[in-house]
Design an enzyme around this catalytic site. Structure first.
Site, PDB file in Angstrom:
ATOM      1  CD  GLU A 277      -3.551   0.013   1.986  1.00  0.00           C
ATOM      2  OE1 GLU A 277      -4.450  -0.495   1.715  1.00  0.00           O
ATOM      3  OE2 GLU A 277      -3.172   0.525   2.961  1.00  0.00           O
ATOM      4  CG  HIS A 306       6.773 -30.134   0.207  1.00  0.00           C
ATOM      5  ND1 HIS A 306       7.474 -31.296   0.031  1.00  0.00           N
ATOM      6  CD2 HIS A 306       7.617 -29.560   1.277  1.00  0.00           C
ATOM      7  CE1 HIS A 306       8.413 -31.482   0.715  1.00  0.00           C
ATOM      8  NE2 HIS A 306       8.594 -30.607   1.775  1.00  0.00           N
ATOM      9  CE  LYS A 420     -11.443   2.639   1.930  1.00  0.00           C
ATOM     10  NZ  LYS A 420     -10.608   3.553   2.966  1.00  0.00           N
TER      11      LYS A 420
HETATM   12  O1  PA5 Z   1      -2.812   1.564   6.083  1.00  0.00           O
HETATM   13  C1  PA5 Z   1      -4.108   2.367   5.906  1.00  0.00           C
HETATM   14  O2  PA5 Z   1      -4.049   3.518   5.954  1.00  0.00           O
HETATM   15  C2  PA5 Z   1      -5.233   1.450   5.655  1.00  0.00           C
HETATM   16  O3  PA5 Z   1      -4.852   0.231   5.241  1.00  0.00           O
HETATM   17  C3  PA5 Z   1      -6.132   1.588   6.661  1.00  0.00           C
HETATM   18  O4  PA5 Z   1      -5.663   1.147   7.782  1.00  0.00           O
HETATM   19  C4  PA5 Z   1      -7.527   0.712   6.255  1.00  0.00           C
HETATM   20  O5  PA5 Z   1      -8.282   1.125   5.141  1.00  0.00           O
HETATM   21  C5  PA5 Z   1      -8.571   0.906   7.464  1.00  0.00           C
HETATM   22  O6  PA5 Z   1      -8.799   2.464   7.474  1.00  0.00           O
HETATM   23  P1  PA5 Z   1      -9.392   2.818   8.710  1.00  0.00           P
HETATM   24  O7  PA5 Z   1      -8.415   2.763   9.998  1.00  0.00           O
HETATM   25  O8  PA5 Z   1      -9.661   4.418   8.518  1.00  0.00           O
HETATM   26  O9  PA5 Z   1     -10.634   2.008   9.248  1.00  0.00           O
END
Ligand code: PA5
Length: 454
Positions: A277, A306, A420
């Site tokens: 990410e 394996h 989203k």
């Molecule tokens: O690393 C990040 O920012 C994302 O993976 C968020 O943690 C994830 O989308 C969850 O978001 P939130 O904490 O706003 O629910």
């Protein structure tokens, strides 16, 4: 103790020492300096998270442990759950003497229903974690939890079952916290989800589970402070980041992290999210299209020997490897000696399983090196809260420095937004757009692409 050995990245088809810049390289120093400046100005907070003061969190958790609670249900996803999940799965039973912990992240209705059917609402503390306060997976489950608790104990007594961890000012959950008398903790506004394991996001569930958060933080702090000076930071995190980027430039665009310890599997999951990410981005800071990223892949030794290793050995030369090795396991068994042992297996007699495990790791790593695949190794002397804390911080630093060197924003995730929006749109949030068209599977538009299999 935790050591990062990158010697296997160099050689035949990997990096050459003369090509990889040292800590005195201008680009590396600039990248580290920028991170430091952004930290000093308050824009970036993750480098300060090892200093999170654990005493108030610990004291609060200890109070809860003296109450009637038997379990905690942690509701959160991505950066809001993977950290605590990773650390807890690395823990020994002695480190989990607090509440039984259940983490509700995936929205699979069967899994969620099983949790709500199995847990006793009267003795369950619900810890809801979302920085934005609007994440659909988290808020859907939270809303179910609200009703579930209220039905069991009555509206009046429901509030004390909830702990909210969210942004100090923004978001729907913050608004709700202001209306209710829930326990609440803040996610620092300058720390993003995947960099937040050492804030209340990770520390509250861990403390409630009985995990020694002070040691976890101390390990992270040691790793940070050992390489805090600019020269050291550039030479350690900076060169490590440069090695990844140079491998990627040379065509190695997939990084397989292979753990030879089941207790470290959660850390690999945590790493995958951090790396993917943070570094997988369409645009650089100037807005130019770059489509960059190194794909992280999880592998588990020995089972994936394996399963995956055939591909890794002989498939395309686009993968490099990061092994997680443990020198001393906490439990072991000896393969017994027996007169009936076939000759072909006689060499196994009297060997500890840890010896066999170590030999398999060395065999796989050696074979990959032999076939010209670059490898590195994270060597844990033992899996302890300190070594886990050091691992978490090290990868946060390497990822952040790599992001700076790539000239991208490692701290946002614009690529997950459209999905989203479509999901919320399909559920009726915005009636002005036609989300159904966006959501249609590509195969639905073709005529010959759907295979009826049953
Ligand atoms: O690393 C990040 O920012 C994302 O993976 C968020 O943690 C994830 O989308 C969850 O978001 P939130 O904490 O706003 O629910």
């Amino acid at each position: 103790m935790l050591r990062y050995d990158t010697s296997g990245l160099y050689g035949r088809d990997g990096l050459t020492k003369s090509d990889v810049p040292g800590g005195d390289d201008e680009q590396i120093r600039k990248a580290v300096e920028q991170l430091y400046q952004r930290t000093e100005s308050g824009e970036l907070g993750f480098m300060d998270t090892p200093d999170t003061s654990f005493e108030p969190i610990q004291a609060w958790a200890d109070e809860r442990l003296h109450e009637e609670w038997k379990a905690q249900l942690v509701i959160g996803i991505g950066g809001s759950s993977l950290g605590a999940r990773a650390v807890l799965s690395s823990a020994l039973p002695a480190h989990k003497r607090g509440l039984d912990t259940y983490i509700a992240d995936n929205l699979d209705p069967e899994t969620v229903d099983r949790l709500f059917s199995f847990l006793d609402p009267k003795t369950t503390l619900v810890v809801v974690i979302t920085k934005s306060g609007t994440t659909v997976e988290t808020m859907s489950q939270f809303w179910i939890a609200r009703q579930w608790i209220a039905d069991a104990v009555g509206e009046d007594r429901a509030d004390r079952h909830f702990v909210a961890i969210t942004d100090p000012e923004k978001g729907e959950l913050r608004k709700l916290v202001d209306q209710h008398r829930w326990f609440d903790f803040e996610v620092p506004s300058n720390v993003g989800g995947r960099f937040s394991v050492l804030t209340p996001v990770g520390l509250i569930p861990l403390a409630l589970a009985g995990y020694p958060i002070d040691e976890l933080l101390a390990g992270a702090r040691d790793a940070r402070d050992r390489h805090r000076q600019l020269d050291d930071a550039a030479q350690s995190w900076g060169v490590a980041a440069a090695e990844h980027l140079m491998l990627a430039e040379g065509g190695y665009q997939q990084l397989v992290m292979m753990t030879y310890a089941d207790r470290l599997q959660g850390l690999v999951d945590w790493f995958r999210q951090l790396w993917a990410e943070s570094l997988g981005k369409a645009k650089n800071r100037n807005g130019e299209l770059v489509n960059v990223g190194i794909t992280p892949i999880k592998a588990v030794g020995v089972v994936d020997q394996h399963s995956q290793v055939q591909l890794y050995m002989e498939g395309p030369k686009n993968k490099y490897f990061s092994f997680l090795e443990v020198e001393q396991f906490e439990r072991d068994r000896i393969i017994p000696e027996s007169p009936n042992m076939p000759d072909a297996l006689a060499h196994l007699q009297g060997r500890r399983l840890s010896e066999v495990f170590a030999a398999e790791l060395k065999g796989t790593r050696g074979a990959l090196a032999e076939s010209g695949r670059p490898t590195s190794t994270w060597r844990f002397d033992r899996i302890t809260p300190r070594s886990v804390g050091a691992f978490l911080f090290s990868w946060q630093m390497i990822t952040a420095v790599a992001g700076e060197m790539m000239d991208i924003n490692a701290f946002d995730q614009p690529g997950v937004e459209l999905g989203k929006q479509i999901a919320h749109g399909l559920l009726g949030q915005d009636k002005t757009r036609k989300f159904a068209d966006l959501a249609r599977s590509p195969s639905a538009t073709g005529t010959k692409t759907v295979l009826q299999v049953l």
